[in-house]
Design an enzyme around this catalytic site. Structure first.
Site, PDB file in Angstrom:
ATOM      1  N   GLY A 114      28.392  13.778   9.777  1.00 48.46           N
ATOM      2  CA  GLY A 114      27.140  13.425  10.452  1.00 48.46           C
ATOM      3  C   GLY A 114      25.961  13.766   9.552  1.00 48.46           C
ATOM      4  O   GLY A 114      25.990  14.758   8.837  1.00 48.46           O
ATOM      5  N   ARG A 173      31.961   9.122   8.354  1.00 53.67           N
ATOM      6  CA  ARG A 173      33.050  10.060   8.660  1.00 53.67           C
ATOM      7  C   ARG A 173      34.372   9.460   8.188  1.00 53.67           C
ATOM      8  O   ARG A 173      35.378   9.583   8.857  1.00 53.67           O
ATOM      9  CB  ARG A 173      33.102  10.338  10.160  1.00 53.67           C
ATOM     10  CG  ARG A 173      31.915  11.125  10.702  1.00 53.67           C
ATOM     11  CD  ARG A 173      32.224  11.664  12.089  1.00 53.67           C
ATOM     12  NE  ARG A 173      31.049  12.071  12.815  1.00 53.67           N
ATOM     13  CZ  ARG A 173      30.417  13.224  12.655  1.00 53.67           C
ATOM     14  NH1 ARG A 173      30.842  14.080  11.763  1.00 53.67           N
ATOM     15  NH2 ARG A 173      29.355  13.510  13.377  1.00 53.67           N
ATOM     16  N   ASP A 190      32.716  20.712   8.420  1.00 53.92           N
ATOM     17  CA  ASP A 190      34.133  21.098   8.303  1.00 53.92           C
ATOM     18  C   ASP A 190      35.036  19.936   7.883  1.00 53.92           C
ATOM     19  O   ASP A 190      35.930  20.119   7.052  1.00 53.92           O
ATOM     20  CB  ASP A 190      34.642  21.790   9.575  1.00 53.92           C
ATOM     21  CG  ASP A 190      34.325  21.015  10.844  1.00 53.92           C
ATOM     22  OD1 ASP A 190      33.701  19.935  10.758  1.00 53.92           O
ATOM     23  OD2 ASP A 190      34.709  21.486  11.931  1.00 53.92           O
ATOM     24  N   THR A 200      25.580  21.571   8.703  1.00 53.01           N
ATOM     25  CA  THR A 200      25.818  21.066  10.056  1.00 53.01           C
ATOM     26  C   THR A 200      24.707  21.547  10.979  1.00 53.01           C
ATOM     27  O   THR A 200      24.303  22.708  10.910  1.00 53.01           O
ATOM     28  CB  THR A 200      27.176  21.488  10.646  1.00 53.01           C
ATOM     29  OG1 THR A 200      27.151  21.184  12.048  1.00 53.01           O
ATOM     30  CG2 THR A 200      27.485  22.964  10.499  1.00 53.01           C
ATOM     31  N   ASP A 238      25.247  21.977  13.941  1.00 53.46           N
ATOM     32  CA  ASP A 238      25.948  22.785  14.946  1.00 53.46           C
ATOM     33  C   ASP A 238      25.956  24.278  14.613  1.00 53.46           C
ATOM     34  O   ASP A 238      26.207  25.106  15.487  1.00 53.46           O
ATOM     35  CB  ASP A 238      27.402  22.312  15.091  1.00 53.46           C
ATOM     36  CG  ASP A 238      27.511  20.839  15.440  1.00 53.46           C
ATOM     37  OD1 ASP A 238      26.550  20.308  16.029  1.00 53.46           O
ATOM     38  OD2 ASP A 238      28.548  20.231  15.129  1.00 53.46           O
ATOM     39  N   ASP A 242      28.180  25.936  13.147  1.00 49.69           N
ATOM     40  CA  ASP A 242      29.472  26.520  13.558  1.00 49.69           C
ATOM     41  C   ASP A 242      30.427  26.741  12.384  1.00 49.69           C
ATOM     42  O   ASP A 242      31.620  26.962  12.597  1.00 49.69           O
ATOM     43  CB  ASP A 242      30.144  25.612  14.609  1.00 49.69           C
ATOM     44  CG  ASP A 242      30.474  24.230  14.054  1.00 49.69           C
ATOM     45  OD1 ASP A 242      29.951  23.877  12.978  1.00 49.69           O
ATOM     46  OD2 ASP A 242      31.247  23.506  14.708  1.00 49.69           O
ATOM     47  N   ARG A 300      28.969  20.368  19.348  1.00 46.35           N
ATOM     48  CA  ARG A 300      30.427  20.249  19.386  1.00 46.35           C
ATOM     49  C   ARG A 300      31.015  21.403  20.206  1.00 46.35           C
ATOM     50  O   ARG A 300      30.524  21.630  21.310  1.00 46.35           O
ATOM     51  CB  ARG A 300      30.989  20.216  17.960  1.00 46.35           C
ATOM     52  CG  ARG A 300      32.142  19.236  17.824  1.00 46.35           C
ATOM     53  CD  ARG A 300      32.668  19.232  16.428  1.00 46.35           C
ATOM     54  NE  ARG A 300      31.966  18.323  15.565  1.00 46.35           N
ATOM     55  CZ  ARG A 300      32.113  17.005  15.585  1.00 46.35           C
ATOM     56  NH1 ARG A 300      32.942  16.442  16.427  1.00 46.35           N
ATOM     57  NH2 ARG A 300      31.447  16.233  14.762  1.00 46.35           N
TER      58      ARG A 300
HETATM   59  O1  F6P Z   1      28.635  17.784  14.117  1.00 44.17           O
HETATM   60  C1  F6P Z   1      27.356  17.295  14.323  1.00 44.17           C
HETATM   61  C2  F6P Z   1      27.307  16.443  15.561  1.00 44.17           C
HETATM   62  O2  F6P Z   1      25.963  16.022  15.745  1.00 44.17           O
HETATM   63  C3  F6P Z   1      27.846  17.104  16.824  1.00 44.17           C
HETATM   64  O3  F6P Z   1      26.943  18.002  17.402  1.00 44.17           O
HETATM   65  C4  F6P Z   1      28.156  15.895  17.673  1.00 44.17           C
HETATM   66  O4  F6P Z   1      29.165  16.153  18.633  1.00 44.17           O
HETATM   67  C5  F6P Z   1      28.644  14.892  16.663  1.00 44.17           C
HETATM   68  O5  F6P Z   1      28.113  15.288  15.407  1.00 44.17           O
HETATM   69  C6  F6P Z   1      28.225  13.476  16.941  1.00 44.17           C
HETATM   70  O6  F6P Z   1      28.834  12.650  16.005  1.00 44.17           O
HETATM   71  P1  F6P Z   1      28.429  11.138  15.745  1.00 44.17           P
HETATM   72  O7  F6P Z   1      27.156  11.150  14.956  1.00 44.17           O
HETATM   73  O8  F6P Z   1      29.571  10.599  14.968  1.00 44.17           O
HETATM   74  O9  F6P Z   1      28.238  10.496  17.076  1.00 44.17           O
END
Ligand code: F6P
Length: 340
Positions: free
Chosen positions: A10, A72, A102, A124, A126, A128, A170
């Protein structure tokens, strides 16, 4: 030495500041040259490459997103380490600087194990990732979420409603904990803590009884009372992880049904990841970019930069993988003293 930079996973405010710090420091101090891989790991395997030098990174530290694009994707869908090695050979790239969370760092670790010279930079929103005290992007996400909650409070106050704000993160509650504390939330629901429906309703009623419009912050990975896993109705991502989002509506319905208080829910979603990075994130990202290039110059393959206290150090990539950094019981208990 020519270094290929990739941003994966992301997007995250601060990615461009890392790229700028790495390129400027790499060219000036170590005499390195650079190439940019487009759109995450896909670019490393299919050879989607753009020139990257001082003119390309001018003024980008303040820009959100990533000038290289991201995805991704999993490079093993495009030939894996053999394809990555071929592309490096064809384009004269000697080493890779991988900036990601990660999923991206797990790929970096696997490529390192296959003998590809690689250094990582953790990112990130997050917050995390293990092995680093903080990641850039988190401060920006928390600031955006806090501002949104301040706005929810004025509309909630005007109508005497309960407002539910759902944030990203997440399976970690860092964004919820920090933005909820900053906004003075009456309840914060995070994946690490199994809040019961009775506890939640107690906090909402207590705030409402004092004439306040209750603000409830819920992390997307919160496990609803009585259930075994987080709310997920959107399938899995490319790394097989459940896509989250939507638990806020369920919490709002529960509150309205149990209390009779009119309740609205807002899902902040990708707004938290977009736009300009805060000054804090620009500084952390720039320091990571500089330190990562020193690591490349020193041949620190299979390692990543990390923040320990206020110092930028480096650790093996594998230290960041396998488990995630979650909110401790103590941090949640501290915040919960002001709930209700
Ligand atoms: O890991 C970062 C994040 O923004 C999370 O908080 C969220 O669940 C996910 O990515 C969303 O992913 P995408 O951008 O693929 O919808």
């Amino acid at each position: 030495m020519r270094v290929g930079i990739i941003t994966g996973g992301g997007d995250c405010p601060g990615l461009n500041a890392v790229i700028r710090g790495a390129v400027l420091h790499g060219e000036e101090t170590h005499g390195l040259s650079f190439a940019g891989y487009r759109n995450g790991w896909r670019g490393t395997a299919v050879g989607d490459i753009v020139p990257l030098g001082r003119p390309h990174v001018r003024g980008i530290a303040r820009l959100g997103g990533t000038i290289l694009g991201t995805s991704r994707t999993n490079p093993w869908e495009f030939g894996g380490e053999d394809a990555v090695r071929d592309v490096m050979h064809t384009h004269g790239i000697d080493a890779i600087l991988a900036i990601g969370g990660d999923g991206t760092l797990a790929v970096a670790q696997r490529l390192h194990a296959a003998g590809i010279p690689i250094v990582g930079v953790p990112k990130t929103v997050d917050n995390d990732l293990n092995a680093t005290d903080m990641t850039f992007g988190f401060d920006t996400a928390v600031s955006i979420a806090t501002e949104a909650m301040d706005r929810l409070r004025t509309t909630g106050d005007s109508h005497g409603r309960c407002m539910v704000a759902e944030v990203m993160g997440r399976h970690a509650g860092w964004i919820a904990l920090h933005s909820g504390m900053a906004a003075g939330a009456h309840a914060i629901l995070i994946p690490e803590n199994a809040t019961t429906a009775d506890e939640l309703i107690g906090w909402v009623r207590s705030a409402h009884d004092r004439g306040r419009a209750p603000l409830v912050v819920v992390a997307e990975g919160f496990v609803p009372p009585g259930e075994a896993s987080a709310h997920s109705t959107k399938g899995d991502d490319a790394f097989g992880r459940p896509r989250l989002g939507g638990v806020g509506d369920r919490i709002a319905a529960l509150i309205e049904q149990r209390t009779g208080i009119e309740t609205r829910s807002s899902l902040l979603g990708h707004i938290q990841r977009g736009g300009v990075p805060t000054a804090f994130d620009r500084v952390l990202a720039t320091r990571f970019g500089i330190a990562a290039i020193d690591l490349v110059a020193a041949g620190g393959w299979g390692r990543m930069v990390a923040l320990h206290g206020t110092a930028v150090e480096d650790v093996p990539l594998e230290d960041a993988l396998g488990s995630s950094k979650r909110v401790s019981e103590e941090r949640y208990r501290e915040a919960s003293r002001l709930f209700g």
